[in-house]
Design a protein around this motif. Structure first.
Motif, PDB file in Angstrom:
ATOM      1  N   PHE A  64      66.610  57.882  82.673  1.00 13.13           N
ATOM      2  CA  PHE A  64      66.130  56.992  83.311  1.00 13.13           C
ATOM      3  C   PHE A  64      65.040  56.327  82.277  1.00 13.13           C
ATOM      4  N   VAL A  65      64.218  57.063  81.541  1.00 12.54           N
ATOM      5  CA  VAL A  65      63.243  56.504  80.755  1.00 12.54           C
ATOM      6  C   VAL A  65      63.913  55.578  79.682  1.00 12.54           C
ATOM      7  N   PHE A  66      64.994  55.968  79.339  1.00 10.00           N
ATOM      8  CA  PHE A  66      65.847  55.335  78.025  1.00 10.00           C
ATOM      9  C   PHE A  66      66.236  53.929  78.944  1.00 10.00           C
ATOM     10  N   MET A  67      66.740  53.796  79.983  1.00 10.74           N
ATOM     11  CA  MET A  67      67.395  52.546  80.729  1.00 10.74           C
ATOM     12  C   MET A  67      66.234  51.799  80.999  1.00 10.74           C
ATOM     13  N   THR A  89      64.966  54.876  71.837  1.00 11.13           N
ATOM     14  CA  THR A  89      65.215  56.474  71.701  1.00 11.13           C
ATOM     15  C   THR A  89      63.834  56.919  71.313  1.00 11.13           C
ATOM     16  N   ARG A  90      63.104  56.518  70.485  1.00 10.64           N
ATOM     17  CA  ARG A  90      61.780  57.030  69.856  1.00 10.64           C
ATOM     18  C   ARG A  90      60.825  57.033  71.361  1.00 10.64           C
ATOM     19  N   SER A  91      60.600  55.973  71.915  1.00  8.58           N
ATOM     20  CA  SER A  91      59.960  56.060  73.226  1.00  8.58           C
ATOM     21  C   SER A  91      60.332  57.106  74.294  1.00  8.58           C
ATOM     22  N   THR A  92      61.686  57.034  74.343  1.00  8.54           N
ATOM     23  CA  THR A  92      62.219  58.157  75.373  1.00  8.54           C
ATOM     24  C   THR A  92      61.932  59.201  75.023  1.00  8.54           C
ATOM     25  N   LEU A  93      61.847  59.674  73.803  1.00  7.00           N
ATOM     26  CA  LEU A  93      61.853  61.028  73.328  1.00  7.00           C
ATOM     27  C   LEU A  93      60.347  61.390  73.555  1.00  7.00           C
ATOM     28  N   MET A 150      56.426  64.778  76.681  1.00  4.32           N
ATOM     29  CA  MET A 150      55.225  64.779  77.186  1.00  4.32           C
ATOM     30  C   MET A 150      55.356  65.428  78.676  1.00  4.32           C
ATOM     31  N   PHE A 151      56.231  64.679  79.310  1.00  4.32           N
ATOM     32  CA  PHE A 151      56.510  65.400  80.825  1.00  4.32           C
ATOM     33  C   PHE A 151      57.023  66.722  80.839  1.00  4.32           C
ATOM     34  N   MET A 152      57.803  66.840  80.128  1.00  3.24           N
ATOM     35  CA  MET A 152      58.265  68.548  79.915  1.00  3.24           C
ATOM     36  C   MET A 152      57.232  69.492  79.596  1.00  3.24           C
ATOM     37  N   LEU A 153      56.404  68.912  78.837  1.00  4.20           N
ATOM     38  CA  LEU A 153      55.196  69.899  78.280  1.00  4.20           C
ATOM     39  C   LEU A 153      54.285  69.961  79.420  1.00  4.20           C
ATOM     40  N   ILE A 154      54.077  69.202  80.347  1.00  3.61           N
ATOM     41  CA  ILE A 154      53.145  69.122  81.729  1.00  3.61           C
ATOM     42  C   ILE A 154      53.882  69.915  82.728  1.00  3.61           C
ATOM     43  N   ILE A 155      55.084  69.636  82.835  1.00  2.00           N
ATOM     44  CA  ILE A 155      55.871  70.420  84.064  1.00  2.00           C
ATOM     45  C   ILE A 155      55.771  71.814  83.559  1.00  2.00           C
TER      46      ILE A 155
END
Length: 441
Positions: free
Chosen positions: A67-70, A279-283, A288-293
């Motif tokens: 979804f972020v990539f989209m 791709t870079r922005s999505t990564l 960031m979201f995964m580290l926060i979760i």
């Protein structure tokens, strides 16, 4: 020290680290790990490892980067340009028509990306220069773009709702469906506010000049309507198979990303540079979201181990003798206060160990509660002094859009958001009717 005071110390340490500018995931993870080691010794070190393993087993999390990539593909390929031209032509003759078109553009963009930041980028680069050139009031311009872009976290496919669903263990599909009617209601109220203000004071948002209207042929107007089909096709290609159970959430997210790429390719705008930036922005965003979760899961494990959630529930219901609705109002008020200083992810991480469990214990529907949380996140994006959209607007707008102008511009729209929040609280079926109706079939 009692467990209650340990919980208070954890919260105060967390807030202190955030106030001093520490990274959200670093502050949360540090407090969680230190507290676990001090409370349970070497055995507490397993909590962080368990959180990592739990995160890796969440298949639904695979939908997040899609979804972020989209969203970034839609933003970088400027597929919204044609949409804005369509709204410009069709709504320009009305006082405030271009501002109304901006809100409607944000609704369609929200249905394609699920991120507020993508809407802000599109609004600041496409809508803002045109609104300023047409003589719109700066505060009207700033407020419309900031408020409209915040719809991205309420209208599916909302990334914020995915995070809430993961932490609250609720189905994302029902949360998305529950966000549609409140999102459209809020957008309608934005439009009503713009119409009323423009009617009372036409100088704030002048209509398109008669000469320009006469130069646009009927054939051109209807040709531009085809531009509005693009986001609807992408949204339908993603949501219809998902809602009908033909695909999983992850598969639907892949369909959405591929549909966005295909649309950009058809428009001959999908370049190597676009692919690299997206791709870079999505990564970066996904990491960031995964580290926060991961940090949130560790923090929640420690908090649950202390029994702090049950202690707070006992304090509200037994010690203070509050009714469930009074507790709900207090929870939402605390969200609004925290939103003045924290972003949506930090708010969710800090209160999820307490508020989600408390809402469930009080008998509230967690799908409905998730929509209330999402609306308060929208308000948090716009409330001074540290609203996320406020600083994005300042960074993207011309120099004459001072911070004072940007701050004052959001208050009417925050009022509309608060009214929407109250309506959804008083009438839960605004959020629950659509998921209940669809899943009853």
């Amino acid at each position: 020290m009692s467990y209650e005071w340990i919980a208070v110390l954890m919260f105060s340490s967390l807030l202190l680290m955030m106030v001093t500018g520490q990274r959200v995931f670093g502050a949360i993870g540090f407090v969680a790990v230190v507290a676990a080691l001090l409370l349970w010794g070497e055995g507490g070190s397993d909590m962080g490892f368990s959180s990592v393993m739990k995160l890796m087993k969440w298949n639904a999390l695979l939908a997040l980067p899609m979804f972020v990539f989209m969203g970034y593909v839609m933003s970088e390929t400027r597929l919204a340009d044609d949409l804005y031209r369509m709204f410009h032509v069709w709504f320009g003759p009305l006082p405030g028509g271009l501002a109304i078109g901006t809100v409607l553009l944000m609704v369609l963009i929200s249905a394609m990306n699920g991120l507020s930041v993508a809407g802000m980028a599109i609004g600041a680069t496409i809508a803002l220069p045109e609104l300023v050139r047409r003589g719109y009031d700066k505060r009207m311009v700033s407020g419309v773009i900031q408020a409209g872009s915040s719809l991205g976290i309420l209208i599916p496919p909302s990334v914020v709702m995915i995070l809430f669903a993961l932490i609250a263990r609720q189905p994302v599909s029902q949360l998305w469906l529950a966000g549609i009617l409140p999102g459209l209601l809020m957008a309608t109220m934005f439009v009503a506010y713009i119409l009323i203000r423009s009617w009372l004071n036409p100088a704030l948002a002048p209509a398109m000049p008669a000469e320009e209207r006469a130069s646009i042929t009927r054939r051109e107007k209807f040709a531009l309507l085809r531009a509005g089909l693009l986001p609807l096709i992408i949204f339908a290609a993603m949501m219809v198979p998902f809602v009908n159970g033909w695909t999983s959430l992850t598969e639907a997210s892949v369909i959405g990303a591929l549909a966005a790429v295909a649309a950009a390719a058809v428009k001959r705008r999908f370049t190597r540079q676009v692919l690299e930036v997206a791709t870079r922005s999505t990564l970066a965003i996904t990491t960031m979201f995964m580290l926060i979760i991961m940090a949130a899961l560790s923090f929640g494990a420690v908090f649950d181990g202390l029994g702090a959630g049950r202690a707070i529930q006992t304090f509200f219901l037994s010690d203070l003798g509050l009714q469930p609705w009074q507790v709900l109002v207090l929870m939402q008020a605390s969200f609004l206060i925290m939103g003045m200083f924290l972003d949506d992810t930090a708010m969710l991480v800090i209160v999820a160990p307490v508020f989600v469990g408390l809402a469930k214990a009080l008998g509230f529907d967690l799908i409905w509660y998730g929509i209330l949380y999402t609306i308060t996140c929208q308000i948090a994006y716009l409330t001074p002094p540290f609203g996320y959209n406020l600083f994005l607007m300042r960074a993207m707008a011309p120099p004459d859009f001072t911070l004072g102008v940007i701050y004052r511009s959001v208050f009417p729209f925050v009022g509309v958001m608060l009214l929407t929040l109250i309506l959804v609280m008083v009438f839960p079926q605004i959020a629950l009717w659509l998921p209940q109706t669809i899943y009853a079939k």
